[in-house]
Motif scaffolding. Structure first.
Motif, PDB file in Angstrom:
ATOM      1  N   ASN A  86       0.824  -1.209   0.000  1.00 51.10           N
ATOM      2  CA  ASN A  86       0.000   0.000   0.000  1.00 51.10           C
ATOM      3  C   ASN A  86       0.852   1.250   0.000  1.00 51.10           C
ATOM      4  O   ASN A  86       1.679   1.454   0.887  1.00 51.10           O
ATOM      5  N   GLU A  87       0.654   2.100  -0.998  1.00 53.30           N
ATOM      6  CA  GLU A  87       1.162   3.457  -1.110  1.00 53.30           C
ATOM      7  C   GLU A  87       2.571   3.657  -0.574  1.00 53.30           C
ATOM      8  O   GLU A  87       2.772   4.098   0.554  1.00 53.30           O
ATOM      9  N   VAL A  88       3.533   3.320  -1.400  1.00 47.86           N
ATOM     10  CA  VAL A  88       4.917   3.630  -1.092  1.00 47.86           C
ATOM     11  C   VAL A  88       5.311   4.854  -1.922  1.00 47.86           C
ATOM     12  O   VAL A  88       4.955   4.979  -3.084  1.00 47.86           O
ATOM     13  N   ALA A  89       6.031   5.769  -1.292  1.00 49.03           N
ATOM     14  CA  ALA A  89       6.442   6.997  -1.954  1.00 49.03           C
ATOM     15  C   ALA A  89       7.706   6.754  -2.760  1.00 49.03           C
ATOM     16  O   ALA A  89       8.707   6.303  -2.205  1.00 49.03           O
ATOM     17  N   LEU A  90       7.641   7.032  -4.055  1.00 49.18           N
ATOM     18  CA  LEU A  90       8.781   6.834  -4.944  1.00 49.18           C
ATOM     19  C   LEU A  90       8.920   8.024  -5.880  1.00 49.18           C
ATOM     20  O   LEU A  90       7.970   8.822  -6.023  1.00 49.18           O
ATOM     21  N   ARG A 160      -0.576   6.385   7.362  1.00 46.24           N
ATOM     22  CA  ARG A 160       0.223   5.803   6.294  1.00 46.24           C
ATOM     23  C   ARG A 160       1.648   5.496   6.770  1.00 46.24           C
ATOM     24  O   ARG A 160       2.217   4.444   6.442  1.00 46.24           O
ATOM     25  N   VAL A 161       2.227   6.422   7.532  1.00 48.88           N
ATOM     26  CA  VAL A 161       3.570   6.195   8.052  1.00 48.88           C
ATOM     27  C   VAL A 161       3.583   5.000   8.989  1.00 48.88           C
ATOM     28  O   VAL A 161       4.495   4.153   8.965  1.00 48.88           O
ATOM     29  N   ALA A 162       2.562   4.915   9.828  1.00 47.56           N
ATOM     30  CA  ALA A 162       2.499   3.789  10.760  1.00 47.56           C
ATOM     31  C   ALA A 162       2.378   2.469  10.012  1.00 47.56           C
ATOM     32  O   ALA A 162       3.016   1.474  10.384  1.00 47.56           O
TER      33      ALA A 162
END
Length: 668
Positions: A86-90, A160-162
């Motif tokens: 789920n939603e990784v920042a790239l 999201r960070v958690a």
């Protein structure tokens, strides 16, 4: 569902296709191997690539370096393990070189057997998030609304960070490989639980320690170099090194890693089992090779026993018949029996000589030699030996350098090389014998395992079956042979190699399967002239001494002492006998006149013949010495490094050769 192309679409799916192509987010469909099978128009527009250029490449190819590392170490492993991400920042690298921040979701679709059918990646443009943040800032005019919106946004980010932290923590905890984080100084700051499972060390025992503390001493320098290299560039090709277990033993690990934000992130895969398996295979190969050698030794010793028994039968039988004829007064047949006994003795000596050449401990008698003349003198014999089906061509160098070599040994080596060449051409062919002057510089000398300098090469080339690289690598090994059982002991090339190395030279093989083989002997150049007859001079006639002289004979074999003493008496000299080195040295250190020392090299009494002669020369400077030696004591004699006034005569020797040597050594 086939994700590859439009051919797989169901009828009436135009609307769905339009929705897929023009969705506000990017869609990517990838195969199990990670290659992109399909993308929508949105993703192509964002990255400024044509859709056809994207298909067939990997999503990984469009990430920044940091994104690639994260994808390989976290994104891809976790995706394969749990089936979604789920939603990784790239950051994507667009066709014009700019970067586009995105959020990526991924899900794995499997078939009934559990295999991966395709991977669906959904990409959101993170630029929208930044635009959304600007809108929130602008909305601060209404404090209550802005505060609520910001709280909601922060809560979303925290969630999201958690979630991302939980995912990373699961990957960290569940990894079967060693994971570590260390500073650029090599101090460990974090390790995962696999360290305790594989090496028995708890995190509290590792964190704060330098990795060198746990590295095998033999691997330390290489490991330090690899670690320093990670700071410069990611380590993608695994490096294998050993780490110490808590029980004191060592385990093998294959490491990859990268340096980011001042920290080294590395992964170590356990490979001890692979090394142990390789070691077991190596031991099995060594055991098989040893068994083959022992089988060859058995064949060799059986053949030697057979040959020596035949020779001894000829010698003892001839002597018995001579004794019988002499007791009967029948002297007419004595010459025949004498010749038979002498012939058998010479063949036994030649057999011993070949064995000791193989063992590289023969006594050599090197002399300046014209190798062109040697080849010319042997050409007819070689033609008769190899047979009419083999054409012989001789190419002699113009103005060849002399070689300082044992002439009979070189003749034997050349003949054996030609016989080997003949055996490699069962259907006939051509043998070329060639000499050449070679000047080896530092690089060439290193390649030939020789010191730099000038050498004469003697090469034998055939047009036969050739050798494989594996056969070339083992050709000089004792007992190695490609011939069928009973047709070769594997001693020939080893004997030639031993002779060449003992002479300060080298042997090299150049071969291609089906094309033929070239065997080259490299012999050190002799800086001097060669006598008109070659290298060997005939023994001069032995005359009785014109003045008195005393010779000390030291040998532990009574028969040899008797023979040498009888020769001395025939020459008119006085002989003094000693049975060991101790008795011989006492005579040398006395006041008795000694004009010549004749001694064996292998002696009882605490020192060998060379040591006794050197000690005797301290009391008698310039004492003449004749060593009479079996081939195996050459190392004690000095491999040709004799002082002036010293000579060597090998056993067994002809009586006239002994007499000639003694006569030439005694002054006057």
């Amino acid at each position: 569902m086939n994700e590859v192309g439009p051919a797989a679409q169901a009828p009436g799916s135009d609307d769905l296709e339009d929705l897929f192509e023009n969705a506000p987010c990017g869609y990517i469909s990838a195969l199990a191997n990670g290659r992109i099978a399909k993308v929508n128009r949105t993703f192509a527009v964002w990255t400024a690539y044509e859709a056809e250029h994207l298909v067939g490449r990997r999503f990984l190819d469009f990430l920044t370096i940091a994104g690639k590392i994260y994808y390989e170490t976290h994104f891809a492993p976790l995706l394969r393990m749990q089936g979604f991400f789920n939603e990784v920042a790239l950051d994507l690298v667009c066709a014009d070189g700019t970067t586009l921040p995105v959020l990526a979701n991924a899900v794995v679709r499997r078939d009934g057997a559990g295999g991966i059918r395709f991977i669906r990646v959904t990409v959101f443009n993170a630029s929208d998030r930044r635009r959304y943040e600007r809108e929130l800032l602008e909305a601060r005019r209404t404090a209550e609304q802005a505060s609520l919106a910001l709280q909601d946004f922060n809560a979303m980010l925290e969630a999201r960070v958690a979630e991302r932290s939980r995912a990373l923590d699961r990957a960290w905890r569940l990894s079967p490989d060693l994971l570590m984080i260390a500073g650029s100084d090599g101090v460990l700051s974090a390790v995962n639980g696999a360290w305790a499972d594989l090496l028995g060390w708890e995190a509290s025992e590792l964190v704060g320690q330098r990795f060198e503390v746990f590295t095998h001493p033999e691997d330390l320098a290489a490991t330090q170099a690899v670690f320093a290299g990670i700071v410069e560039a990611p380590l993608t090709r695994p490096y294998e090194g050993r780490l110490r277990h808590s029980d004191g033993s060592y385990r093998w690990f294959a490491w990859t890693g990268a340096f980011e934000d001042g920290q080294v992130y590395a992964t170590g895969r356990h490979t001890t089992a692979e090394h142990e398996q390789a070691a077991v295979l190596a031991q099995a190969e060594d055991a098989l090779r040893q068994a083959q050698k022992m089988e060859a030794v058995g064949q060799l010793t059986g053949g030697l026993a057979h040959d020596f028994n035949n020779l001894l039968a000829g010698i003892s039988g001839s002597l018995e018949l001579m004794q019988t004829r002499m007791s009967q007064g029948r002297l007419s047949d004595l010459d025949r029996y004498m010749n038979a006994a002498q012939g058998a003795a010479k063949r036994a000596a030649a057999l011993t000589h070949r064995l000791l050449a193989f063992s590289r401990r023969q006594t050599l008698d090197p002399k300046p030699t014209d190798v062109n003349r040697l080849v010319a003198g042997m050409e007819e014999m070689i033609r008769r030996t190899v047979g009419p089906g083999i054409h012989i061509e001789v190419v002699g160098a113009s103005g060849p350098w002399p070689a300082f070599i044992d002439l009979p040994q070189l003749e034997n080596a050349l003949l054996n090389l030609c016989i080997n060449a003949r055996d490699a051409m069962p259907e006939g062919g051509r043998i070329t014998i060639e000499t050449a002057n070679k000047w080896l510089d530092d690089r060439a000398a290193h390649e030939h395992d020789l010191p730099p300098g000038q050498f004469l090469s003697l090469c034998v080339t055939d047009t036969g079956t050739g050798m494989t690289p594996d056969v070339i690598a083992r050709a000089f090994d004792p007992f190695f042979t490609t011939k069928p059982t009973g047709q070769g002991t594997g001693l020939g090339l080893s004997m030639i190699y031993g002779f060449a190395r003992q002479s300060g030279g080298q042997v090299r093989i150049y071969s291609e399967v089906g094309q033929g083989t070239t065997m080259c002997l490299y012999l050190p150049r002799h800086y001097g002239s060669v006598d008109a007859e070659g290298a060997l001079l005939a023994h001069p006639a032995v005359l009785r001494a014109e003045q008195d002289a005393t010779v000390l004979v030291v040998d532990d074999e009574p028969t040899v002492r008797m023979l040498v003493t009888d020769v001395l008496e025939e020459l008119g000299y006085t002989a003094i006998e000693a049975a060991d080195s101790g008795a011989g040295l006492r005579v040398l250190q006395s006041n008795v006149r000694i004009d010549l020392l004749v001694t064996d090299v292998g002696l009882p009494g605490g020192m060998n013949g060379r040591q006794m002669a050197d000690a005797g020369r301290l009391a008698r400077p310039g004492l003449k010495v004749l060593f009479i030696t079996g081939y195996a004591e050459n190392a004690a004699v000095g491999n040709g490094l004799l002082e002036p006034g010293m000579q060597v005569l090998t056993k067994p020797f002809a009586i006239d050769a002994l007499a000639s040597r003694i006569r030439n050594l005694i002054p006057g």
